[in-house]
Design a protein around this motif. Structure first.
Motif, PDB file in Angstrom:
ATOM      1  N   GLU A  46      -9.539   0.062  11.571  1.00  0.00           N
ATOM      2  CA  GLU A  46      -8.878  -0.550  10.421  1.00  0.00           C
ATOM      3  C   GLU A  46      -7.359  -0.375  10.414  1.00  0.00           C
ATOM      4  OE1 GLU A  46     -10.518  -2.425   8.282  1.00  0.00           O
ATOM      5  OE2 GLU A  46     -12.355  -2.046   9.430  1.00  0.00           O
ATOM      6  N   TRP A  47      -6.889   0.667  11.059  1.00  0.00           N
ATOM      7  CA  TRP A  47      -5.464   0.971  10.973  1.00  0.00           C
ATOM      8  C   TRP A  47      -4.750   0.955  12.324  1.00  0.00           C
ATOM      9  CZ3 TRP A  47      -2.725   1.764   6.467  1.00  0.00           C
ATOM     10  CH2 TRP A  47      -3.482   1.862   5.293  1.00  0.00           C
ATOM     11  N   LYS A  59     -14.319   9.181  10.549  1.00  0.00           N
ATOM     12  CA  LYS A  59     -12.967   8.901  10.079  1.00  0.00           C
ATOM     13  C   LYS A  59     -12.086   8.409  11.229  1.00  0.00           C
ATOM     14  CE  LYS A  59     -11.263  11.835   7.026  1.00  0.00           C
ATOM     15  NZ  LYS A  59     -10.527  13.006   6.465  1.00  0.00           N
ATOM     16  N   TYR A 118       0.787  -3.733   8.295  1.00  0.00           N
ATOM     17  CA  TYR A 118      -0.506  -3.610   7.616  1.00  0.00           C
ATOM     18  C   TYR A 118      -0.638  -4.736   6.603  1.00  0.00           C
ATOM     19  CZ  TYR A 118      -4.469  -1.560   5.145  1.00  0.00           C
ATOM     20  OH  TYR A 118      -5.707  -1.348   4.574  1.00  0.00           O
ATOM     21  N   SER A 168       0.853  -1.183   0.000  1.00  0.00           N
ATOM     22  CA  SER A 168       0.000   0.000   0.000  1.00  0.00           C
ATOM     23  C   SER A 168       0.886   1.228   0.000  1.00  0.00           C
ATOM     24  CB  SER A 168      -0.911   0.002   1.233  1.00  0.00           C
ATOM     25  OG  SER A 168      -1.813  -1.078   1.200  1.00  0.00           O
ATOM     26  N   ASP A 169       0.260   2.368  -0.121  1.00  0.00           N
ATOM     27  CA  ASP A 169       0.983   3.619  -0.120  1.00  0.00           C
ATOM     28  C   ASP A 169       0.770   4.329   1.205  1.00  0.00           C
ATOM     29  OD1 ASP A 169       0.945   6.786  -0.933  1.00  0.00           O
ATOM     30  OD2 ASP A 169       2.419   5.622  -2.043  1.00  0.00           O
ATOM     31  N   SER A 170       1.789   5.073   1.628  1.00  0.00           N
ATOM     32  CA  SER A 170       1.703   5.806   2.895  1.00  0.00           C
ATOM     33  C   SER A 170       0.504   6.745   2.920  1.00  0.00           C
ATOM     34  CB  SER A 170       2.996   6.597   3.109  1.00  0.00           C
ATOM     35  OG  SER A 170       2.992   7.235   4.349  1.00  0.00           O
ATOM     36  N   SER A 171       0.098   7.217   1.740  1.00  0.00           N
ATOM     37  CA  SER A 171      -1.024   8.162   1.678  1.00  0.00           C
ATOM     38  C   SER A 171      -2.348   7.504   2.063  1.00  0.00           C
ATOM     39  CB  SER A 171      -1.128   8.767   0.276  1.00  0.00           C
ATOM     40  OG  SER A 171      -1.331   7.753  -0.686  1.00  0.00           O
ATOM     41  N   ASP A 172      -2.374   6.163   2.160  1.00  0.00           N
ATOM     42  CA  ASP A 172      -3.594   5.468   2.571  1.00  0.00           C
ATOM     43  C   ASP A 172      -3.891   5.656   4.062  1.00  0.00           C
ATOM     44  OD1 ASP A 172      -3.865   4.496   0.022  1.00  0.00           O
ATOM     45  OD2 ASP A 172      -2.931   2.558   0.459  1.00  0.00           O
ATOM     46  N   ILE A 173      -2.853   5.926   4.857  1.00  0.00           N
ATOM     47  CA  ILE A 173      -3.032   6.070   6.304  1.00  0.00           C
ATOM     48  C   ILE A 173      -3.922   7.279   6.564  1.00  0.00           C
ATOM     49  CG2 ILE A 173      -1.832   6.513   8.483  1.00  0.00           C
ATOM     50  CD1 ILE A 173       0.606   5.059   7.191  1.00  0.00           C
ATOM     51  N   PRO A 174      -5.003   7.118   7.356  1.00  0.00           N
ATOM     52  CA  PRO A 174      -5.954   8.225   7.539  1.00  0.00           C
ATOM     53  C   PRO A 174      -5.297   9.499   8.083  1.00  0.00           C
ATOM     54  CG  PRO A 174      -6.861   6.167   8.380  1.00  0.00           C
ATOM     55  CD  PRO A 174      -5.429   5.888   8.049  1.00  0.00           C
TER      56      PRO A 174
END
Length: 359
Positions: A80-81, A73, A253, A50-56
């Motif tokens: 989920e995280w 959110k 993750y 995954s990409d770091s930008s996925d982290i909320p």
């Protein structure tokens, strides 16, 4: 420090300063720091799923104003995280800058000066390394300086450097600001967990705070070492300031390791084991680690929130209405001693919280 302070029995064997190892010979990596093959980091970014930008990323100002989307959110991030970053948190850039400068100034001190603040034999406060419990275990490529910051009566003033102008003031100001941020996040999590806004604050009895200042020197063989071994945090919540614009933090993750790219002036927040227990596993603490690089030192400041050691932790009633109980009721003192007596080993220690047969 009070005799029953939670970190009073923490014990870590003394080890050499990694910063000094690198100063003496930048190319030398002692065998004890070279990780077993299965634990070595893979530094090729193309291997990440995954990409770091996925982290909320949560807008804190919207969250505390009651914005429903931002609250949802937060719920998603914790389910989920177990990790998220917050922006617009209201901590002034000047406060962040002073804290970063204070940490940099401490690690710039000569070794003999830093040694004046070395950890005592039976205390994790001070300068040194944590979770070193045997002469055989692999060591992390980093040095740390650990302080208890709240409540005031738990502080040990002998660990506050007297030769660094502004150090104490920077720590106190930053600590106060993070208390505010923490209480706001706890209030929103309380609502999500079916309690009144002050629910988690009451469960803590006393919200204690400690600070771990990390210094990761560059390593000539970054693919062989770890800055911090995989672990989850034994407290309720952790707030991290990534003091350099260098990506070093990684979170577990979907069976892979995902880098958490720093957002300028943002704070990284993660769920700890205590929230996992209180939420009956709805919100989980997540394994994370730090990696190094060959060219630059990296610093970070982790602020841990923990409850009073005398309380019991276990699922709150509202978290057992739609799911069966998965965690025991256990005295926090017993749990944190269990955590501190072991080397970092992912989430292995959290089995101590769970009912028999729970994964």
């Amino acid at each position: 420090m009070k005799e029953d302070g939670v970190l009073g029995w923490g014990k870590s064997l003394p080890v050499p300063s990694v910063q000094e190892i690198v100063r003496n010979d930048p190319k030398f990596v002692p065998e004890r720091y070279i990780q077993d093959h299965k634990n070595r980091p893979v530094l090729d970014s193309t291997t990440f799923g995954s990409d770091s930008s996925d982290i909320p990323v949560i807008d804190f100002s919207l969250l505390i104003s009651g914005d429903e989307d931002e609250l949802n959110k937060l719920d998603f991030a914790c389910k989920e995280w177990g990790f998220f970053q917050i922006i617009n948190h209201g901590v002034a850039v000047m406060v962040l800058s002073k804290m970063k400068a204070a940490v940099a100034a401490f690690f710039d001190l000569p070794l003999e000066e830093k040694k004046k603040y070395s950890m005592a034999e039976n205390d994790l406060q001070g300068y040194g390394q944590a979770y070193v419990v045997s002469e055989q275990q692999k060591l992390d490529w980093g040095d740390l300086f650990f302080l208890i910051t709240c409540p005031l009566e738990d502080r040990n003033m002998k660990y506050l450097p007297t030769t660094l102008p502004g150090f104490r003031e920077a720590v106190e100001e930053y600590s106060r600001e993070l208390q505010r941020v923490n209480e706001e996040i706890m209030a929103k999590l309380s609502l999500l967990m079916g309690m009144e806004e002050d629910g988690l604050k009451k469960l803590h009895v006393v919200m204690k705070q400690s600070m771990r200042m990390n210094y990761y020197p560059p390593c000539s063989k970054p693919d062989l070492v770890l800055g911090v071994s995989p672990h989850s945090d034994g407290g309720s919540l952790t707030i991290l300031l990534q003091a350099d614009e260098i990506t070093g933090l990684q979170i577990k993750y979907k069976e892979g390791w995902l880098p958490v790219k720093p957002i300028p002036n943002a704070l990284v927040v993660n769920v700890g084991d205590v929230i996992e227990a209180w939420s009956n596993g709805m919100y989980k603490s997540i394994e994370h680690r730090a990696i190094t690089n060959a060219s630059n030192a990296r610093m970070s400041i982790a602020t841990f929130v923990i409850p009073d050691v005398g309380i019991e932790i276990g699922p709150v009633e509202s978290m057992m209405q739609d799911r069966s109980r998965r965690y025991k009721d256990i005295k926090y003192l017993d749990y944190i001693k269990h955590v501190l007596d072991r080397k970092m080993d992912g989430k292995a220690h959290t089995s101590f919280l769970k009912l028999e047969g729970e994964p």
